[in-house]
Design a protein around this motif. Sequence first.
Motif, mmCIF file in Angstrom:
data_model
loop_
_atom_site.group_PDB
_atom_site.id
_atom_site.type_symbol
_atom_site.label_atom_id
_atom_site.label_comp_id
_atom_site.label_asym_id
_atom_site.label_seq_id
_atom_site.Cartn_x
_atom_site.Cartn_y
_atom_site.Cartn_z
ATOM 1 N N LYS A 113 -1.524 -1.517 13.546
ATOM 2 C CA LYS A 113 -1.513 -0.070 13.222
ATOM 3 C C LYS A 113 -2.414 0.205 12.020
ATOM 4 N N GLY B 8 -3.457 3.151 9.274
ATOM 5 C CA GLY B 8 -2.996 4.423 8.702
ATOM 6 C C GLY B 8 -4.142 5.382 8.405
ATOM 7 N N GLY B 9 -3.783 6.527 7.846
ATOM 8 C CA GLY B 9 -4.730 7.621 7.604
ATOM 9 C C GLY B 9 -5.978 7.245 6.822
ATOM 10 N N THR C 19 -3.098 -0.934 5.906
ATOM 11 C CA THR C 19 -3.100 0.260 5.071
ATOM 12 C C THR C 19 -4.094 0.095 3.923
ATOM 13 N N ASP C 20 -3.877 0.835 2.817
ATOM 14 C CA ASP C 20 -4.872 0.823 1.740
ATOM 15 C C ASP C 20 -4.429 0.007 0.537
ATOM 16 N N ILE C 21 -3.477 -0.913 0.723
ATOM 17 C CA ILE C 21 -2.981 -1.731 -0.382
ATOM 18 C C ILE C 21 -2.624 -3.108 0.183
ATOM 19 N N GLY D 41 -0.308 -5.144 0.693
ATOM 20 C CA GLY D 41 1.069 -5.521 1.023
ATOM 21 C C GLY D 41 2.097 -4.728 0.239
ATOM 22 N N MET D 42 3.372 -5.063 0.480
ATOM 23 C CA MET D 42 4.464 -4.420 -0.254
ATOM 24 C C MET D 42 4.414 -4.906 -1.692
ATOM 25 N N HIS D 43 4.373 -3.978 -2.645
ATOM 26 C CA HIS D 43 4.389 -4.366 -4.051
ATOM 27 C C HIS D 43 5.822 -4.403 -4.569
ATOM 28 N N ASN E 130 7.026 -2.830 -6.951
ATOM 29 C CA ASN E 130 7.456 -1.557 -7.515
ATOM 30 C C ASN E 130 6.444 -0.514 -7.060
ATOM 31 N N ASP E 131 6.739 0.758 -7.252
ATOM 32 C CA ASP E 131 5.859 1.808 -6.753
ATOM 33 C C ASP E 131 4.560 1.865 -7.574
ATOM 34 N N PRO E 132 3.426 1.475 -6.958
ATOM 35 C CA PRO E 132 2.179 1.401 -7.733
ATOM 36 C C PRO E 132 1.663 2.775 -8.153
ATOM 37 N N ARG E 133 2.225 3.838 -7.595
ATOM 38 C CA ARG E 133 1.785 5.178 -8.009
ATOM 39 C C ARG E 133 2.418 5.567 -9.339
ATOM 40 N N ALA F 163 10.075 3.036 -0.481
ATOM 41 C CA ALA F 163 8.742 2.419 -0.591
ATOM 42 C C ALA F 163 7.840 3.058 0.465
ATOM 43 N N LYS F 164 6.958 3.920 0.019
ATOM 44 C CA LYS F 164 6.213 4.792 0.933
ATOM 45 C C LYS F 164 5.324 4.020 1.906
ATOM 46 N N ILE F 165 5.017 2.780 1.580
ATOM 47 C CA ILE F 165 4.138 1.994 2.433
ATOM 48 C C ILE F 165 4.692 1.871 3.864
HETATM 49 P P1 ADP Z 1 -0.969 4.872 5.480
HETATM 50 O O1 ADP Z 1 -1.742 6.146 5.458
HETATM 51 O O2 ADP Z 1 -1.822 3.668 5.752
HETATM 52 O O3 ADP Z 1 0.259 4.934 6.318
HETATM 53 P P2 ADP Z 1 0.625 5.330 3.103
HETATM 54 O O4 ADP Z 1 -0.048 6.208 2.108
HETATM 55 O O5 ADP Z 1 1.663 5.927 3.972
HETATM 56 O O6 ADP Z 1 -0.533 4.631 3.966
HETATM 57 O O7 ADP Z 1 1.262 4.041 2.388
HETATM 58 C C1 ADP Z 1 0.494 3.271 1.480
HETATM 59 C C2 ADP Z 1 0.759 3.721 0.059
HETATM 60 O O8 ADP Z 1 2.135 3.519 -0.263
HETATM 61 C C3 ADP Z 1 0.036 2.928 -0.988
HETATM 62 O O9 ADP Z 1 -1.272 3.426 -1.210
HETATM 63 C C4 ADP Z 1 0.934 3.077 -2.231
HETATM 64 O O10 ADP Z 1 0.460 4.051 -3.113
HETATM 65 C C5 ADP Z 1 2.269 3.584 -1.671
HETATM 66 N N1 ADP Z 1 3.412 2.749 -2.077
HETATM 67 C C6 ADP Z 1 4.583 3.218 -2.576
HETATM 68 N N2 ADP Z 1 5.432 2.221 -2.850
HETATM 69 C C7 ADP Z 1 4.791 1.055 -2.528
HETATM 70 C C8 ADP Z 1 5.122 -0.317 -2.603
HETATM 71 N N3 ADP Z 1 6.311 -0.734 -3.049
HETATM 72 N N4 ADP Z 1 4.204 -1.220 -2.201
HETATM 73 C C9 ADP Z 1 3.003 -0.835 -1.753
HETATM 74 N N5 ADP Z 1 2.622 0.457 -1.643
HETATM 75 C C10 ADP Z 1 3.496 1.399 -2.025
#
Ligand code: ADP
Length: 452
Positions: free
Chosen positions: A5, A7-8, A220-222, A224-226, A228-231, A255-257
């Motif tokens: 998959k 993402g955007g 996605t744009d990161i 893996g799962m971090h 904590n919330d990287p934002r 965790a928005k990922i």
């Molecule tokens: P996609 O458009 O690929 O579905 P999302 O924006 O929905 O991507 O999810 C990726 C984003 O989730 C990351 O850029 C990051 O800012 C955010 N995020 C929030 N919490 C976490 C976490 N614990 N680990 C990784 N990313 C996270």
Amino acid sequence: MQVWKFGGTSVGKPERMHSIRTLITSTEGRKIVVLSALSGTTNALISMGESAKANNEAEATQKLDELKAHYDSFIQELYQTNEGLATGRKIVENEFSFIRSLIGIRPFTLKQEKELVAQGELLSTQMFQAYLAEQGENSVLFPALEFMRIDADGEPELEVIEKKLTAMLDQHPDKQLIITQGFICRNPRRQVDNLKRGGSDYTASLIGGAIRAEEIQIWTDIDGMHNNDPRIVKRTFPIRELTFEEAAELAYFGAKILHPSTITPAKMREVPVRLKNTMQPEAPGTLIANQSTDREIKAIAAKDNITAIYIHSTRMLNAYGFLRRVFEVFEKYKTPVDMITTSEVSVSVTIDNPENLAAITAELREFADLEEHDLEQSIICIVGNFSADKEGIALKVLDAMKHIPIRMISYGASEHNLSLLIHSKYKADALNVLNERLFYYEDAMKGIFTAP
Ligand code: ADP
Ligand code: ASP
Ligand code: MG
């Protein structure tokens, strides 16, 4: 077979679509490729729908023209031949004339709204499939609306999806790449519907579960799962391995990922999920499976827009059946309860869907006293393997949070979750102090600041 998959952001630029082609064709094996809408498109469509609903035709049309201009220039760079570009133009023209007709319908109801937001994924997948065809790849587009089903409660029907998708796959045994839309589905009335915001992750997992895929990869744009919330938190690092349970808790608690329900079908059919970075494909990402390495505290997440309801009754004293009555009210209004704490005469619960709050509290008042409920709450969720709790996790957590008022604590329900309820205004502070205390404390003591 694998399910991949994107993402955007991963499909949000023409050159990213080019890289995706390279990625999906550089490894052997049949793949189902699930795409989201280009980044920003779903938000733009929702906003267009709001203008249409408010009968502001001029504003809706202006938003449409702006979005179309973006697609007009996108396809210029996506395709490499005149034939490719001509096909791309046809797709964009057809889609946008349909969107134009939709936003003109009055009254503009939920039905139109759902059709409108579905157009983002319909656009991205048609454009990408035409690009693959232009490049001579052996691919086919499967319309998700033909196999992705939800029931009257909005729950996906895995058996129906499995049956329909398997039949479609059997009709195309020669195709190596199957492209389909994330997010969109049909409801029992056969209308276009969706799996809620961020739902493309859920689509990938439902497909992976349905066909019992070898692996589900969420690109996605990161990396893996971090932890904590990287934002919100500066010093975060990717987690290499998570169990299904840990990942499910993190996704559900914010965790928005990952879409909150992503892990359910994968876990049910034991299909591993790998989170990967489209911008950095060589990074290992995160593997979610039955087992993981034994680091005690894995990650922290936060879920917002929580309402806390405080229920008291002296009838609860030494009584049975009281909690059943309480939960029957939530069941009646199909409102899930996230956290719960009890004392002898009180029970506090949290919900994340306040749609039926007034009706719920009115019914609870028929047999209990209610304190004023709290809005704007956040659940902070600490996830890991606490089975031995060698390190006094609760002590560390409470020590880090000593300056923040805590409304509820839940620990011991499972061996991998400790949750706290706080006012949302303290969320960023809580995530940061917990990060330092739980992941960097020993280093800080030694004067070194490196991620574990
Ligand atoms: P996609 O458009 O690929 O579905 P999302 O924006 O929905 O991507 O999810 C990726 C984003 O989730 C990351 O850029 C990051 O800012 C955010 N995020 C929030 N919490 C976490 C976490 N614990 N680990 C990784 N990313 C996270
Ligand atoms: N496009 C949808 C959204 O923005 C689904 C997704 O991206 O997962 O919510
Ligand atoms: Mg997402």
